[in-house]
Design a protein around this motif. Structure first.
Motif, mmCIF file in Angstrom:
data_model
loop_
_atom_site.group_PDB
_atom_site.id
_atom_site.type_symbol
_atom_site.label_atom_id
_atom_site.label_comp_id
_atom_site.label_asym_id
_atom_site.label_seq_id
_atom_site.Cartn_x
_atom_site.Cartn_y
_atom_site.Cartn_z
ATOM 1 N N CYS A 58 0.855 -1.196 0.000
ATOM 2 C CA CYS A 58 0.000 0.000 0.000
ATOM 3 C C CYS A 58 0.885 1.239 0.000
ATOM 4 O O CYS A 58 1.838 1.336 0.778
ATOM 5 C CB CYS A 58 -0.916 0.007 1.221
ATOM 6 S SG CYS A 58 -1.827 1.565 1.382
ATOM 7 N N MET A 59 0.554 2.176 -0.869
ATOM 8 C CA MET A 59 1.367 3.377 -1.059
ATOM 9 C C MET A 59 0.961 4.514 -0.108
ATOM 10 O O MET A 59 1.507 5.593 -0.164
ATOM 11 C CB MET A 59 1.234 3.875 -2.501
ATOM 12 C CG MET A 59 1.605 2.846 -3.547
ATOM 13 S SD MET A 59 3.380 2.719 -3.718
ATOM 14 C CE MET A 59 3.550 1.031 -4.281
ATOM 15 N N HIS A 60 -0.070 4.287 0.704
ATOM 16 C CA HIS A 60 -0.567 5.326 1.613
ATOM 17 C C HIS A 60 -0.710 6.661 0.857
ATOM 18 O O HIS A 60 -0.166 7.707 1.269
ATOM 19 C CB HIS A 60 0.311 5.419 2.862
ATOM 20 C CG HIS A 60 0.248 4.147 3.652
ATOM 21 N ND1 HIS A 60 -0.717 3.888 4.589
ATOM 22 C CD2 HIS A 60 0.979 2.998 3.564
ATOM 23 C CE1 HIS A 60 -0.564 2.667 5.076
ATOM 24 N NE2 HIS A 60 0.455 2.106 4.457
ATOM 25 N N CYS A 61 -1.444 6.549 -0.235
ATOM 26 C CA CYS A 61 -1.593 7.675 -1.168
ATOM 27 C C CYS A 61 -2.150 8.924 -0.478
ATOM 28 O O CYS A 61 -3.012 8.832 0.401
ATOM 29 C CB CYS A 61 -2.537 7.286 -2.298
ATOM 30 S SG CYS A 61 -2.107 5.745 -3.114
ATOM 31 N N ASP A 62 -1.676 10.077 -0.920
ATOM 32 C CA ASP A 62 -2.235 11.334 -0.422
ATOM 33 C C ASP A 62 -3.588 11.629 -1.064
ATOM 34 O O ASP A 62 -4.371 12.419 -0.549
ATOM 35 C CB ASP A 62 -1.263 12.484 -0.686
ATOM 36 C CG ASP A 62 -0.260 12.613 0.447
ATOM 37 O OD1 ASP A 62 -0.531 12.071 1.545
ATOM 38 O OD2 ASP A 62 0.795 13.231 0.237
ATOM 39 N N PRO A 64 -6.075 9.029 -2.101
ATOM 40 C CA PRO A 64 -6.312 7.590 -2.228
ATOM 41 C C PRO A 64 -7.681 7.259 -2.837
ATOM 42 O O PRO A 64 -8.728 7.532 -2.226
ATOM 43 C CB PRO A 64 -6.248 7.099 -0.779
ATOM 44 C CG PRO A 64 -6.511 8.285 0.068
ATOM 45 C CD PRO A 64 -6.252 9.513 -0.722
ATOM 46 N N PRO A 65 -7.704 6.650 -4.025
ATOM 47 C CA PRO A 65 -8.985 6.279 -4.616
ATOM 48 C C PRO A 65 -9.765 5.294 -3.763
ATOM 49 O O PRO A 65 -11.011 5.307 -3.768
ATOM 50 C CB PRO A 65 -8.602 5.654 -5.965
ATOM 51 C CG PRO A 65 -7.133 5.587 -6.029
ATOM 52 C CD PRO A 65 -6.567 6.367 -4.905
ATOM 53 N N CYS A 66 -9.080 4.460 -2.994
ATOM 54 C CA CYS A 66 -9.778 3.491 -2.133
ATOM 55 C C CYS A 66 -10.653 4.209 -1.114
ATOM 56 O O CYS A 66 -11.734 3.727 -0.755
ATOM 57 C CB CYS A 66 -8.750 2.603 -1.423
ATOM 58 S SG CYS A 66 -7.611 3.528 -0.371
ATOM 59 N N LEU A 67 -10.185 5.345 -0.646
ATOM 60 C CA LEU A 67 -10.935 6.131 0.342
ATOM 61 C C LEU A 67 -12.124 6.822 -0.329
ATOM 62 O O LEU A 67 -13.233 6.836 0.210
ATOM 63 C CB LEU A 67 -9.989 7.145 0.982
ATOM 64 C CG LEU A 67 -10.522 8.069 2.072
ATOM 65 C CD1 LEU A 67 -9.384 8.447 3.031
ATOM 66 C CD2 LEU A 67 -11.115 9.343 1.485
ATOM 67 N N ALA A 99 -10.715 -0.102 -6.810
ATOM 68 C CA ALA A 99 -10.235 1.265 -7.065
ATOM 69 C C ALA A 99 -8.721 1.393 -6.943
ATOM 70 O O ALA A 99 -8.119 2.293 -7.553
ATOM 71 C CB ALA A 99 -10.903 2.226 -6.079
ATOM 72 N N CYS A 100 -8.071 0.500 -6.193
ATOM 73 C CA CYS A 100 -6.626 0.656 -5.942
ATOM 74 C C CYS A 100 -5.817 0.295 -7.184
ATOM 75 O O CYS A 100 -5.845 -0.846 -7.642
ATOM 76 C CB CYS A 100 -6.205 -0.228 -4.773
ATOM 77 S SG CYS A 100 -4.410 -0.200 -4.532
ATOM 78 N N PRO A 101 -5.070 1.219 -7.742
ATOM 79 C CA PRO A 101 -4.280 0.910 -8.947
ATOM 80 C C PRO A 101 -3.046 0.059 -8.671
ATOM 81 O O PRO A 101 -2.380 -0.372 -9.603
ATOM 82 C CB PRO A 101 -3.873 2.291 -9.477
ATOM 83 C CG PRO A 101 -4.131 3.258 -8.401
ATOM 84 C CD PRO A 101 -4.969 2.620 -7.339
ATOM 85 N N TYR A 102 -2.733 -0.173 -7.403
ATOM 86 C CA TYR A 102 -1.520 -0.910 -7.043
ATOM 87 C C TYR A 102 -1.816 -2.344 -6.593
ATOM 88 O O TYR A 102 -0.901 -3.046 -6.181
ATOM 89 C CB TYR A 102 -0.769 -0.154 -5.936
ATOM 90 C CG TYR A 102 -0.482 1.268 -6.327
ATOM 91 C CD1 TYR A 102 0.584 1.569 -7.168
ATOM 92 C CD2 TYR A 102 -1.294 2.313 -5.903
ATOM 93 C CE1 TYR A 102 0.832 2.870 -7.563
ATOM 94 C CE2 TYR A 102 -1.061 3.615 -6.292
ATOM 95 C CZ TYR A 102 -0.002 3.889 -7.121
ATOM 96 O OH TYR A 102 0.235 5.194 -7.514
ATOM 97 N N ASP A 103 -3.087 -2.720 -6.644
ATOM 98 C CA ASP A 103 -3.466 -4.073 -6.214
ATOM 99 C C ASP A 103 -2.924 -4.346 -4.814
ATOM 100 O O ASP A 103 -2.371 -5.414 -4.532
ATOM 101 C CB ASP A 103 -2.926 -5.105 -7.230
ATOM 102 C CG ASP A 103 -3.610 -6.456 -7.086
ATOM 103 O OD1 ASP A 103 -4.699 -6.504 -6.484
ATOM 104 O OD2 ASP A 103 -3.036 -7.460 -7.550
HETATM 105 S S1 SF4 Z 1 -5.298 3.363 -3.357
HETATM 106 FE FE1 SF4 Z 1 -4.232 1.416 -2.893
HETATM 107 S S2 SF4 Z 1 -2.118 2.048 -2.548
HETATM 108 FE FE2 SF4 Z 1 -3.355 3.931 -2.387
HETATM 109 S S3 SF4 Z 1 -3.868 4.120 -0.188
HETATM 110 FE FE3 SF4 Z 1 -5.530 2.961 -1.158
HETATM 111 S S4 SF4 Z 1 -4.990 0.779 -0.872
HETATM 112 FE FE4 SF4 Z 1 -3.127 2.001 -0.530
#
Ligand code: SF4
Ligand code: SF4
Length: 179
Positions: A58-62, A64-67, A99-103
């Protein structure tokens, strides 16, 4: 306030998998489940093909599409940048996984999506996540980008870095050292 991030030097990775095992032990995961993985990629054209090993989690995106897609706010981002999942709010719809592009997410035994937590329980004690501290090749540097004296801040100042899939606009908190 801290701004946690990780710098990965993939060129140092030997593919030993110790980071994966450390993560599995830390979270008591079964052998077929992990919050980090090694991607074995090939670069170049025969006969000058090179293999590179890229640790991904997980990239802990700023951004984050998952959120953004989570209908119950189960996925949330702390003020220090760590993205977490509140299992009491999660309904198991798996929108976040799509939604997560990084799987980066995986289903646990209760069919709830889980992922790397940057081992927030270690971080509050000023320690590194086990994936970083276990690695004998010092592939990962974890730390606070808002602290100019942190190891990661100093390393980032010296090195040229990139992020994975920047075109998605996710603004990952995991950076990779350019070769
Ligand atoms: S989109 Fe994927 S990589 Fe980014 S915060 Fe969510 S789970 Fe982590
Ligand atoms: S599976 Fe859970 S965390 Fe993921 S989007 Fe649905 S409610 Fe949110």
């Amino acid at each position: 306030m801290a701004r946690y991030a990780m710098l990965i030097d993939a060129s140092r990775c030997t593919g030993c998998g110790a980071c994966r095992v450390a993560c599995q032990m830390q979270h008591q995961l079964p052998p077929n489940m992990s919050f980090n993985r090694l991607e074995f990629r090939e670069r170049g054209i025969f006969p000058t093909v090179k293999q590179e090993i890229v640790p991904v989690q997980c990239m802990h995106c700023d951004n984050p599409p998952c959120l953004h897609v989570c209908p119950t706010n189960a996925t949330y981002k702390r003020s220090d940048g760590i993205v977490l999942v509140d299992h009491d709010k999660c309904i198991g719809c798996k929108y976040c996984m799509t939604a997560c592009p990084y799987d980066a997410r995986t289903l646990n035994e209760k069919r709830v999506p889980e992922k790397c937590k940057f081992c927030s329980e270690y971080v509050v004690q000023g320690q590194e996540p086990p994936c970083a501290s276990t690695c004998m090749c010092s592939v990962r540097i974890f730390g606070d980008l808002d602290d100019p004296d942190s190891e990661i801040s100093k390393a980032m100042a010296k090195k040229s870095v990139y992020q994975l899939i920047p075109e998605k606009g996710t603004r990952p908190r995991i950076y990779y050292v350019k070769k």
